[in-house]
Write a protein that holds these residues in place. Sequence first.
Motif, PDB file in Angstrom:
ATOM      1  N   VAL A  10       0.984  -1.412   0.018  1.00 34.38           N
ATOM      2  CA  VAL A  10      -0.016  -0.345  -0.130  1.00 34.38           C
ATOM      3  C   VAL A  10       0.611   1.397   0.214  1.00 34.38           C
ATOM      4  N   ASP A  11       0.385   1.928  -1.107  1.00 39.73           N
ATOM      5  CA  ASP A  11       1.229   3.457  -1.239  1.00 39.73           C
ATOM      6  C   ASP A  11       0.368   4.697  -0.733  1.00 39.73           C
ATOM      7  N   THR A  12       1.067   4.762   0.629  1.00 42.09           N
ATOM      8  CA  THR A  12      -0.512   5.418   2.051  1.00 42.09           C
ATOM      9  C   THR A  12      -0.170   6.296   1.691  1.00 42.09           C
ATOM     10  N   GLY A  13       1.028   7.358   0.651  1.00 46.32           N
ATOM     11  CA  GLY A  13       0.766   8.336   0.138  1.00 46.32           C
ATOM     12  C   GLY A  13      -0.193   9.003  -0.623  1.00 46.32           C
ATOM     13  N   ARG A  14      -0.979   8.027  -1.298  1.00 46.11           N
ATOM     14  CA  ARG A  14      -1.119   7.986  -2.674  1.00 46.11           C
ATOM     15  C   ARG A  14      -2.580   7.479  -2.651  1.00 46.11           C
ATOM     16  N   ARG A  15      -2.866   6.776  -0.968  1.00 50.36           N
ATOM     17  CA  ARG A  15      -3.698   5.776  -0.906  1.00 50.36           C
ATOM     18  C   ARG A  15      -3.728   4.228  -2.016  1.00 50.36           C
ATOM     19  N   ARG A  16      -3.234   4.110  -2.622  1.00 50.30           N
ATOM     20  CA  ARG A  16      -3.238   2.945  -3.788  1.00 50.30           C
ATOM     21  C   ARG A  16      -2.527   1.374  -3.283  1.00 50.30           C
ATOM     22  N   VAL A  17      -3.316   0.662  -3.715  1.00 49.36           N
ATOM     23  CA  VAL A  17      -2.764  -0.274  -3.523  1.00 49.36           C
ATOM     24  C   VAL A  17      -2.074  -1.560  -4.898  1.00 49.36           C
ATOM     25  N   GLY A  18      -0.782  -1.814  -4.670  1.00 49.69           N
ATOM     26  CA  GLY A  18       0.196  -2.132  -5.723  1.00 49.69           C
ATOM     27  C   GLY A  18       0.466  -3.420  -5.711  1.00 49.69           C
ATOM     28  N   GLU A  19       1.281  -4.083  -7.198  1.00 44.47           N
ATOM     29  CA  GLU A  19       2.578  -4.769  -6.146  1.00 44.47           C
ATOM     30  C   GLU A  19       3.302  -3.755  -6.314  1.00 44.47           C
ATOM     31  N   PHE A  20       4.927  -4.334  -6.035  1.00 43.34           N
ATOM     32  CA  PHE A  20       5.905  -4.300  -6.033  1.00 43.34           C
ATOM     33  C   PHE A  20       6.672  -4.475  -6.986  1.00 43.34           C
ATOM     34  N   ARG A  21       7.602  -3.651  -8.049  1.00 41.51           N
ATOM     35  CA  ARG A  21       8.239  -4.577  -8.863  1.00 41.51           C
ATOM     36  C   ARG A  21       9.439  -4.196  -9.239  1.00 41.51           C
ATOM     37  N   GLY A  22      10.376  -3.082  -8.092  1.00 44.74           N
ATOM     38  CA  GLY A  22      11.493  -3.049  -7.956  1.00 44.74           C
ATOM     39  C   GLY A  22      12.351  -1.533  -7.406  1.00 44.74           C
ATOM     40  N   VAL A  23      13.078  -1.341  -7.541  1.00 41.77           N
ATOM     41  CA  VAL A  23      13.558  -0.136  -6.795  1.00 41.77           C
ATOM     42  C   VAL A  23      14.283   0.844  -7.774  1.00 41.77           C
ATOM     43  N   ALA A  24      14.084   1.671  -8.264  1.00 38.24           N
ATOM     44  CA  ALA A  24      14.158   2.871  -9.270  1.00 38.24           C
ATOM     45  C   ALA A  24      15.184   4.367  -8.226  1.00 38.24           C
ATOM     46  N   GLY A  25      16.018   3.996  -7.776  1.00 45.27           N
ATOM     47  CA  GLY A  25      16.964   5.526  -6.965  1.00 45.27           C
ATOM     48  C   GLY A  25      16.730   5.035  -5.812  1.00 45.27           C
ATOM     49  N   PRO A  26      16.007   6.605  -5.417  1.00 45.04           N
ATOM     50  CA  PRO A  26      15.915   6.324  -3.769  1.00 45.04           C
ATOM     51  C   PRO A  26      13.778   6.211  -3.817  1.00 45.04           C
ATOM     52  N   TYR A  27      13.308   5.041  -4.554  1.00 39.90           N
ATOM     53  CA  TYR A  27      11.873   4.851  -5.010  1.00 39.90           C
ATOM     54  C   TYR A  27      11.754   3.493  -5.328  1.00 39.90           C
ATOM     55  N   TRP A  28      10.842   3.634  -5.013  1.00 36.83           N
ATOM     56  CA  TRP A  28       9.954   2.162  -4.848  1.00 36.83           C
ATOM     57  C   TRP A  28       8.898   1.980  -6.322  1.00 36.83           C
ATOM     58  N   SER A  29       9.594   1.457  -7.133  1.00 36.44           N
ATOM     59  CA  SER A  29       7.801   0.961  -8.512  1.00 36.44           C
ATOM     60  C   SER A  29       7.214   0.213  -7.902  1.00 36.44           C
ATOM     61  N   LEU A  30       5.407   0.836  -7.893  1.00 37.82           N
ATOM     62  CA  LEU A  30       4.490  -0.264  -7.767  1.00 37.82           C
ATOM     63  C   LEU A  30       3.696  -0.071  -9.072  1.00 37.82           C
ATOM     64  N   ARG A  31       2.858  -1.270  -8.507  1.00 37.47           N
ATOM     65  CA  ARG A  31       2.290  -1.658 -10.302  1.00 37.47           C
ATOM     66  C   ARG A  31       1.016  -1.742 -10.311  1.00 37.47           C
ATOM     67  N   PRO A  32      -0.446  -1.091 -10.525  1.00 34.92           N
ATOM     68  CA  PRO A  32      -2.043  -1.716  -9.983  1.00 34.92           C
ATOM     69  C   PRO A  32      -2.382  -3.257 -10.080  1.00 34.92           C
ATOM     70  N   VAL A  33      -2.415  -3.517  -9.379  1.00 33.34           N
ATOM     71  CA  VAL A  33      -2.988  -4.657  -9.371  1.00 33.34           C
ATOM     72  C   VAL A  33      -3.488  -5.291 -11.128  1.00 33.34           C
ATOM     73  N   GLY A  34      -4.722  -4.183 -11.308  1.00 38.65           N
ATOM     74  CA  GLY A  34      -5.428  -5.292 -12.228  1.00 38.65           C
ATOM     75  C   GLY A  34      -4.500  -4.704 -13.832  1.00 38.65           C
ATOM     76  N   GLY A  35      -3.444  -4.212 -13.576  1.00 42.44           N
ATOM     77  CA  GLY A  35      -2.583  -3.357 -14.945  1.00 42.44           C
ATOM     78  C   GLY A  35      -1.629  -2.236 -14.754  1.00 42.44           C
ATOM     79  N   GLY A  36      -1.380  -1.908 -15.225  1.00 44.42           N
ATOM     80  CA  GLY A  36      -1.175   0.241 -15.542  1.00 44.42           C
ATOM     81  C   GLY A  36      -0.019   0.439 -15.226  1.00 44.42           C
ATOM     82  N   ALA A  37       0.054   1.496 -15.673  1.00 44.07           N
ATOM     83  CA  ALA A  37       1.556   2.054 -15.541  1.00 44.07           C
ATOM     84  C   ALA A  37       1.655   2.050 -13.916  1.00 44.07           C
TER      85      ALA A  37
END
Length: 71
Positions: A10-37
């Motif tokens: 859960v990204d509490t800043g955006r109130r979204r659930v996503g799948e963890f995809r990896g690390v991008a610099g200082p950030y974590w990449s998440l993807r929507p569960v149903g697909g998407g950007a």
Amino acid sequence: MPPSVGALMVDTGRRRVGEFRGVAGPYWSLRPVGGGAEWEAEPEHVRPVSPEQRLRAEIARANARSRGERL
């Protein structure tokens, strides 16, 4: 330490659930569960999903598959 790829978070800043995809610099990449950007989240705003959130995400994934969406 980052979670495993594919872990539901859960990204509490955006109130979204996503799948963890990896690390991008200082950030974590998440993807929507149903697909998407993917989006980037600050690690301090990301936590594992609750059992209720996990169930909702799994239902969303199943619904997307039933509609023929690519995940």
